[in-house]
Design a protein around this motif. Structure first.
Motif, PDB file in Angstrom:
ATOM      1  N   ASP A  39     -15.224  10.468  -0.993  1.00 53.88           N
ATOM      2  CA  ASP A  39     -15.643  10.680   0.134  1.00 53.88           C
ATOM      3  C   ASP A  39     -15.443   9.435   1.067  1.00 53.88           C
ATOM      4  O   ASP A  39     -16.286   9.095   1.889  1.00 53.88           O
ATOM      5  N   ILE A  40     -14.264   8.927   0.898  1.00 54.49           N
ATOM      6  CA  ILE A  40     -13.560   7.882   1.900  1.00 54.49           C
ATOM      7  C   ILE A  40     -12.304   8.478   2.477  1.00 54.49           C
ATOM      8  O   ILE A  40     -11.421   9.039   1.656  1.00 54.49           O
ATOM      9  N   LEU A  41     -12.137   8.380   3.695  1.00 56.89           N
ATOM     10  CA  LEU A  41     -10.862   8.400   4.237  1.00 56.89           C
ATOM     11  C   LEU A  41     -10.133   7.145   4.576  1.00 56.89           C
ATOM     12  O   LEU A  41     -10.813   6.051   5.099  1.00 56.89           O
ATOM     13  N   TRP A  42      -8.897   6.992   4.325  1.00 58.87           N
ATOM     14  CA  TRP A  42      -8.091   5.537   4.264  1.00 58.87           C
ATOM     15  C   TRP A  42      -7.081   5.644   5.302  1.00 58.87           C
ATOM     16  O   TRP A  42      -6.142   6.808   5.276  1.00 58.87           O
ATOM     17  N   MET A  43      -6.780   4.972   5.927  1.00 54.30           N
ATOM     18  CA  MET A  43      -5.570   4.612   7.085  1.00 54.30           C
ATOM     19  C   MET A  43      -5.010   3.344   6.619  1.00 54.30           C
ATOM     20  O   MET A  43      -5.817   2.261   6.750  1.00 54.30           O
ATOM     21  N   LYS A  44      -3.959   3.141   6.411  1.00 55.22           N
ATOM     22  CA  LYS A  44      -3.228   1.989   5.900  1.00 55.22           C
ATOM     23  C   LYS A  44      -1.874   1.716   6.719  1.00 55.22           C
ATOM     24  O   LYS A  44      -1.178   2.775   6.739  1.00 55.22           O
ATOM     25  N   TRP A  45      -1.555   0.414   7.098  1.00 58.12           N
ATOM     26  CA  TRP A  45      -0.450   0.336   7.653  1.00 58.12           C
ATOM     27  C   TRP A  45       0.579  -0.531   6.895  1.00 58.12           C
ATOM     28  O   TRP A  45      -0.159  -1.459   6.550  1.00 58.12           O
ATOM     29  N   PRO A  46       1.818  -0.766   7.339  1.00 60.76           N
ATOM     30  CA  PRO A  46       2.563  -1.460   6.862  1.00 60.76           C
ATOM     31  C   PRO A  46       2.333  -2.924   6.812  1.00 60.76           C
ATOM     32  O   PRO A  46       2.760  -3.871   5.764  1.00 60.76           O
ATOM     33  N   ASN A  47       1.865  -3.344   7.657  1.00 62.41           N
ATOM     34  CA  ASN A  47       1.519  -4.840   8.201  1.00 62.41           C
ATOM     35  C   ASN A  47       0.060  -5.118   7.352  1.00 62.41           C
ATOM     36  O   ASN A  47      -0.145  -6.487   7.685  1.00 62.41           O
ATOM     37  N   GLY A  48      -0.424  -4.285   6.498  1.00 68.73           N
ATOM     38  CA  GLY A  48      -1.446  -4.842   5.569  1.00 68.73           C
ATOM     39  C   GLY A  48      -2.696  -4.600   6.327  1.00 68.73           C
ATOM     40  O   GLY A  48      -4.007  -4.643   5.782  1.00 68.73           O
ATOM     41  N   VAL A  49      -2.958  -3.755   7.527  1.00 65.60           N
ATOM     42  CA  VAL A  49      -4.195  -3.644   8.235  1.00 65.60           C
ATOM     43  C   VAL A  49      -4.710  -1.999   7.653  1.00 65.60           C
ATOM     44  O   VAL A  49      -3.708  -1.292   7.077  1.00 65.60           O
TER      45      VAL A  49
END
Length: 102
Positions: free
Chosen positions: A47-57
């Motif tokens: 029940d968690i949506l994740w968004m990740k970026w190449p810069n570590g955010v």
């Protein structure tokens, strides 16, 4: 009325809705810039949506104790992670069809 993350959207539509919500919130709060959609990694774990970026955010969205919870986390040079809650409401999530009642 209890809410849960929606299963009614396609994966791409869900990711785009989450991305647009976060873009709007980050623009309001001026926390950090948002990389292009095609450079963003998305996942859903339970029940968690994740968004990740190449810069570590990374940003996650969940329903915690019956309330929407969205949090940004980024690594900083001294090694202590920066965390910031991003306020969201069920109305905003419903408008984007990211949550549904069960």
């Amino acid at each position: 009325m209890p809410y849960q993350l929606s299963d009614s959207l396609s994966i791409r539509a869900r990711n785009l809705a989450f991305y647009e919500l976060v873009a709007e919130k980050l623009k309001e709060q001026r926390i950090c810039s948002l990389p292009p959609f095609n450079q963003t990694f998305f996942s859903r774990e339970y029940d968690i949506l994740w968004m990740k970026w190449p810069n570590g955010v990374s940003i996650h969205l969940s329903i915690f104790k019956g309330q929407p919870f969205c949090c940004l986390k980024m690594s900083v040079p001294n090694g202590i992670p920066y965390r910031k809650e991003i306020p969201v409401t069920f109305d905003e999530l419903l408008d984007r069809r990211l949550v549904e009642t069960h």
